[in-house]
Enzyme design. Sequence first.
Site, PDB file in Angstrom:
ATOM      1  N   HIS A  45       1.422   4.096  -1.387  1.00 28.24           N
ATOM      2  CA  HIS A  45       0.405   3.488  -2.253  1.00 28.24           C
ATOM      3  C   HIS A  45      -0.659   2.762  -1.417  1.00 28.24           C
ATOM      4  CE1 HIS A  45      -0.263   1.774  -6.564  1.00 28.24           C
ATOM      5  NE2 HIS A  45      -1.415   1.985  -5.928  1.00 28.24           N
ATOM      6  N   GLY A  61      -5.417  -0.711 -11.978  1.00 33.26           N
ATOM      7  CA  GLY A  61      -4.412  -0.419 -12.992  1.00 33.26           C
ATOM      8  C   GLY A  61      -3.942  -1.685 -13.682  1.00 33.26           C
ATOM      9  N   SER A  63      -6.297   2.224  -1.668  1.00 33.73           N
ATOM     10  CA  SER A  63      -7.349   1.204  -1.551  1.00 33.73           C
ATOM     11  C   SER A  63      -7.225   0.392  -0.265  1.00 33.73           C
ATOM     12  CB  SER A  63      -7.306   0.254  -2.755  1.00 33.73           C
ATOM     13  OG  SER A  63      -6.105  -0.496  -2.758  1.00 33.73           O
ATOM     14  N   ILE A 123     -14.011   7.715  -9.730  1.00 27.71           N
ATOM     15  CA  ILE A 123     -13.207   8.174  -8.600  1.00 27.71           C
ATOM     16  C   ILE A 123     -13.172   9.693  -8.569  1.00 27.71           C
ATOM     17  CG2 ILE A 123     -10.859   8.265  -7.672  1.00 27.71           C
ATOM     18  CD1 ILE A 123     -10.533   5.346  -8.557  1.00 27.71           C
ATOM     19  N   ASP A 137       0.469   9.466  -3.517  1.00 31.35           N
ATOM     20  CA  ASP A 137       0.280   8.109  -3.003  1.00 31.35           C
ATOM     21  C   ASP A 137       0.960   7.095  -3.917  1.00 31.35           C
ATOM     22  OD1 ASP A 137      -0.866   6.147  -1.195  1.00 31.35           O
ATOM     23  OD2 ASP A 137      -2.242   5.626  -2.813  1.00 31.35           O
TER      24      ASP A 137
END
Length: 356
Positions: free
Chosen positions: A321, A112, A324, A192, A297
């Site tokens: 969050h 992002g 990843s 994704i 998330d």
Amino acid sequence: MWGRVALRPLQRLSVSHLNLSSTTHLPKKMSTLQRVYVTRQIPPEGLKILKESGQVQFELWDSDDLPVPRAELLQKVKSVDGLLCVLTEKIDAELLDAAGPNLKVLSTMSVGFDHLDLKELKKRGIRVGYTPDVLTDSVAELTVALLLATSRRLLEATHEAKTGGWGTWRTLWLCGHELANSTVGIFGLGRIGVAIAERLAPFKVKKFIYTDVVPRPELASLINAEFVSMDELAKQSDFLAMCCALTPETKEICNKDLFSKMKNTSIFINTSRGGVVHQEDLYDALSSGQIAGAGLDVTVPEPLPTSHPLFTLKNCVILPHIASASYTTRNAMSSLAANNLLLGLRGEPMIKNLQL
């Protein structure tokens, strides 16, 4: 199967580049090295690449627990040639003014980029690197885990087992919604979104649908997904996964209008950006039974205050969050961020650069 085969070479390409750029260089005098500030204690693979490059001298905020204070950040970036940041740092006109004209390259360890003022960066001719693709697998895995935890009410069940709520067997106690014969909707079909669908297909999903700015026939063909309007996505989806970027067009696009069109058995999942959701409208939809559940998330703000109303709902699962957050992915992200920075400072094409 074909979708997975088609995607893997692209992902391997991103990772293989990281190793090529990490070879050591002959040391230079400190006075000739370019100055870099790193705003976080990034995973070790990226730091190793910077240390062994022989190209830069760098200073970093040596903590992984707290972001660098804004006042200190503004001091540390003065006269740097390059900046390696994470998504907790707001890169705006104030910071770029503080850095001054020496700053030519910004590398963010993130996919992002809503924390970056792209207009200011473009105006000043600063090149920007970012870290897409290497986190596809970890985000897809987490999305599926969150979807299952939400739809099968796993956190509620764990709580009941721990606190004595587990009594006699009951016919409808803690019943949830299953994927078999369901329709899964994807908002924003990229790598994704495809990877999520690949992982969900073995659960005997009946149909995949998606919406995007334009149809994505090549990607859609990998998962046999049908392009539909946003209204149809809301109406048909038993599970709706948000996989889009945060842009002015997608900001709070998941709002009362969207939720009102969804089934009252639908599960809403967001692992993209918190800003795509109008959280008050989501709370209303969940608390009124307009939709069955939500797994998040990402939120606004992050961290979400523990007093936020969404935390009071049993049918809302909130994670901090961590999509990843695997050792493999975070090291790959830090390696890619470091390589982007070094290549940019050499005036060479970055492995992954943002087109401003």
